[in-house]
Design a protein around this motif. Sequence first.
Motif, PDB file in Angstrom:
ATOM      1  N   ASN A 179      -2.819 -16.240 -33.995  1.00  0.00           N
ATOM      2  CA  ASN A 179      -2.872 -16.331 -32.526  1.00  0.00           C
ATOM      3  C   ASN A 179      -1.669 -17.070 -31.937  1.00  0.00           C
ATOM      4  OD1 ASN A 179      -5.158 -14.889 -31.586  1.00  0.00           O
ATOM      5  ND2 ASN A 179      -6.426 -16.382 -32.645  1.00  0.00           N
ATOM      6  N   CYS A 181      -1.151 -20.092 -30.790  1.00  0.00           N
ATOM      7  CA  CYS A 181      -1.258 -21.000 -29.637  1.00  0.00           C
ATOM      8  C   CYS A 181      -0.067 -21.945 -29.768  1.00  0.00           C
ATOM      9  CB  CYS A 181      -2.575 -21.761 -29.690  1.00  0.00           C
ATOM     10  SG  CYS A 181      -3.978 -20.629 -29.669  1.00  0.00           S
ATOM     11  N   HIS A 259     -12.590 -17.838 -30.535  1.00  0.00           N
ATOM     12  CA  HIS A 259     -11.524 -17.792 -29.533  1.00  0.00           C
ATOM     13  C   HIS A 259     -12.084 -17.081 -28.297  1.00  0.00           C
ATOM     14  CE1 HIS A 259      -7.790 -17.223 -27.484  1.00  0.00           C
ATOM     15  NE2 HIS A 259      -7.107 -17.807 -28.451  1.00  0.00           N
ATOM     16  N   LYS A 261     -10.904 -15.256 -26.090  1.00  0.00           N
ATOM     17  CA  LYS A 261     -10.458 -13.874 -25.812  1.00  0.00           C
ATOM     18  C   LYS A 261     -11.199 -12.862 -26.704  1.00  0.00           C
ATOM     19  CE  LYS A 261      -6.421 -13.853 -28.907  1.00  0.00           C
ATOM     20  NZ  LYS A 261      -6.997 -13.131 -30.020  1.00  0.00           N
ATOM     21  N   ASP A 262     -11.815 -13.320 -27.774  1.00  0.00           N
ATOM     22  CA  ASP A 262     -12.400 -12.392 -28.748  1.00  0.00           C
ATOM     23  C   ASP A 262     -13.915 -12.416 -28.831  1.00  0.00           C
ATOM     24  OD1 ASP A 262      -9.908 -11.476 -29.682  1.00  0.00           O
ATOM     25  OD2 ASP A 262      -9.682 -13.243 -30.949  1.00  0.00           O
ATOM     26  N   ARG A 298      -2.617 -19.087 -24.721  1.00  0.00           N
ATOM     27  CA  ARG A 298      -4.016 -18.905 -25.111  1.00  0.00           C
ATOM     28  C   ARG A 298      -4.517 -17.482 -24.850  1.00  0.00           C
ATOM     29  NH1 ARG A 298      -6.912 -21.490 -28.583  1.00  0.00           N
ATOM     30  NH2 ARG A 298      -8.788 -21.594 -27.322  1.00  0.00           N
ATOM     31  N   LYS A 299      -3.795 -16.700 -24.052  1.00  0.00           N
ATOM     32  CA  LYS A 299      -4.096 -15.271 -23.836  1.00  0.00           C
ATOM     33  C   LYS A 299      -5.401 -15.021 -23.069  1.00  0.00           C
ATOM     34  CE  LYS A 299      -1.680 -14.121 -28.161  1.00  0.00           C
ATOM     35  NZ  LYS A 299      -1.850 -15.222 -29.091  1.00  0.00           N
ATOM     36  N   TYR A 300      -5.845 -16.003 -22.277  1.00  0.00           N
ATOM     37  CA  TYR A 300      -6.936 -15.773 -21.326  1.00  0.00           C
ATOM     38  C   TYR A 300      -6.668 -16.667 -20.132  1.00  0.00           C
ATOM     39  CZ  TYR A 300      -8.629 -20.079 -23.512  1.00  0.00           C
ATOM     40  OH  TYR A 300      -8.703 -21.350 -24.015  1.00  0.00           O
ATOM     41  N   THR A 301      -7.341 -16.361 -19.004  1.00  0.00           N
ATOM     42  CA  THR A 301      -7.212 -17.210 -17.822  1.00  0.00           C
ATOM     43  C   THR A 301      -8.488 -18.027 -17.654  1.00  0.00           C
ATOM     44  OG1 THR A 301      -8.196 -15.543 -16.405  1.00  0.00           O
ATOM     45  CG2 THR A 301      -5.778 -15.475 -16.644  1.00  0.00           C
ATOM     46  N   ASP A 304     -11.161 -15.593 -16.799  1.00  0.00           N
ATOM     47  CA  ASP A 304     -11.698 -14.876 -17.984  1.00  0.00           C
ATOM     48  C   ASP A 304     -12.695 -15.779 -18.708  1.00  0.00           C
ATOM     49  OD1 ASP A 304      -9.847 -12.829 -17.560  1.00  0.00           O
ATOM     50  OD2 ASP A 304      -8.369 -13.687 -18.967  1.00  0.00           O
ATOM     51  N   TYR A 305     -12.306 -17.035 -18.861  1.00  0.00           N
ATOM     52  CA  TYR A 305     -13.143 -17.981 -19.608  1.00  0.00           C
ATOM     53  C   TYR A 305     -14.489 -18.176 -18.891  1.00  0.00           C
ATOM     54  CZ  TYR A 305     -14.528 -22.147 -22.210  1.00  0.00           C
ATOM     55  OH  TYR A 305     -15.219 -23.053 -22.989  1.00  0.00           O
ATOM     56  N   ARG A 308     -16.786 -15.389 -19.509  1.00  0.00           N
ATOM     57  CA  ARG A 308     -17.415 -15.434 -20.848  1.00  0.00           C
ATOM     58  C   ARG A 308     -18.594 -16.420 -20.852  1.00  0.00           C
ATOM     59  NH1 ARG A 308     -17.807 -11.622 -23.827  1.00  0.00           N
ATOM     60  NH2 ARG A 308     -18.034 -10.914 -21.720  1.00  0.00           N
TER      61      ARG A 308
END
Length: 460
Positions: A179, A181, A259, A261-262, A298-301, A304-305, A308
């Motif tokens: 990933n 990070c 993670h 994003k996953d 981190r590939k999310y905002t 997004d978090y 989730r």
Amino acid sequence: MHFILWLNGHQTRRQNTPVENSKNIYIETYGCQMNFSDSEIVASILKENGYTYTEDVLSAGIILVNTCSIRENAEERVRKRLHYFKSLRKRNPGLLIGLLGCMADRTKTALMEEEQLLDLVAGPDSYRHLPQLLEQVGTGRRAIDTILSVDETYADITPVRLDSNGVSAFISIMRGCENYCSYCVVPSTRGRERSRDAASIVRETRDLFEKGYREVTLLGQNVNSYSWKTGDRIITFADLLGQVAGVNPLMRIRFATSHPKDISDDLLRTIAASHNLCKAIHLPVQSGSNHMLGLMNRKYTREDYQERIETIRKIIPGCSVSTDIIAGFCDETEEDHLDTLSLMNQVGYDAAFMFKYSERPQTLAADTLTDNIPEEIKDRRLREIIDLQQQLSLASNQKEVGKTFEILVEGKSKRSENQYFGRNSQNKVAVFTKTQSGPGEYVMVKITGATSATLLGEVV
Ligand code: SF4
């Protein structure tokens, strides 16, 4: 392909006199659960080769230190311990000292050549070679093997359980991470991501159940990207969880780390469907600011978090959520920090691991960003984050007062001989008066009080 590099240049640095306890191995472990799990693999490999594990450093002929590179102070602690271990050679001239794990590759020259602290260095993918490395070292030569592998998962090795309470155990299901990070040293110290054969994980779970264990934690740097191909079929992490949960309904299953994003809806539905898949998710956010999340790669905002978290709460009502947070990452403004505090309030975390940023060599951040937040600001921001989390943890625990939970008894409470402690599915620790049911058994406990760290209750 795997190589062993023997350091032959100064091979008679000191003669390793054979001593009576030369096959006694003492292992000291630093860092994450993955490292502790690795030490159990190391103990197993060495036991198979005639070595004996000892918990007493003074009776050891070989000391292995399994190290962590995540934070600078962890490395400093290891260095101090190595100096102490070196001092033990005065009473045991044949004592061999080895460095394992994440510090191995990067610090080998300094610790072995310059400070003369080590006889052996082995990276996280080299543990199968330890018997040969030790044999070589026993003849007075030093040895290094820090080559990372693309396929080593130690799938066939049954770990020796060290420091075990006989109730809970860790099972590594994958190794490495891709990933990247920007603050994290793991991709450089542990190499490419690879998953372990699903059948071997199910077998290990069954074996643990038969030995009396009642809780396993499946470990990986990013378990949500677990993937194992068998025939035409790909086994995902959700599939694996379903299989492991099927071993026995009395075996509780936890996992770390996810993670954001996953983490898929499919996985959440799998957790919701099985009583023994624990209703606790550790979802590291690191920061509540999109500016920071971008710099951290981190590939999310934040949005997004939050989505989730809402989905977790919808699919698994009552699920606890914990996180990791870094204070004072590169370029962090006061506004970024306030974003983290506001996200913590919005999510209402049940628990958190909180750290201030420390730059690690061989990371994207060390190469491309500046560690420019003064220490006193990092300290103050961390303090504010910890203070807030204590309030959130207390509020979370106080909400449980009056409820009754199924608790897996783990052992005697530290506070009193007359009390046991255990955990509920949400991973909250409960302390209660001792009953006939002991460690490894389930009891129903009604919660009568709470602190920020513990639930207090009575067996019903
Ligand atoms: S997901 Fe990020 S923080 Fe976690 S191990 Fe991989 S690179 Fe490090």
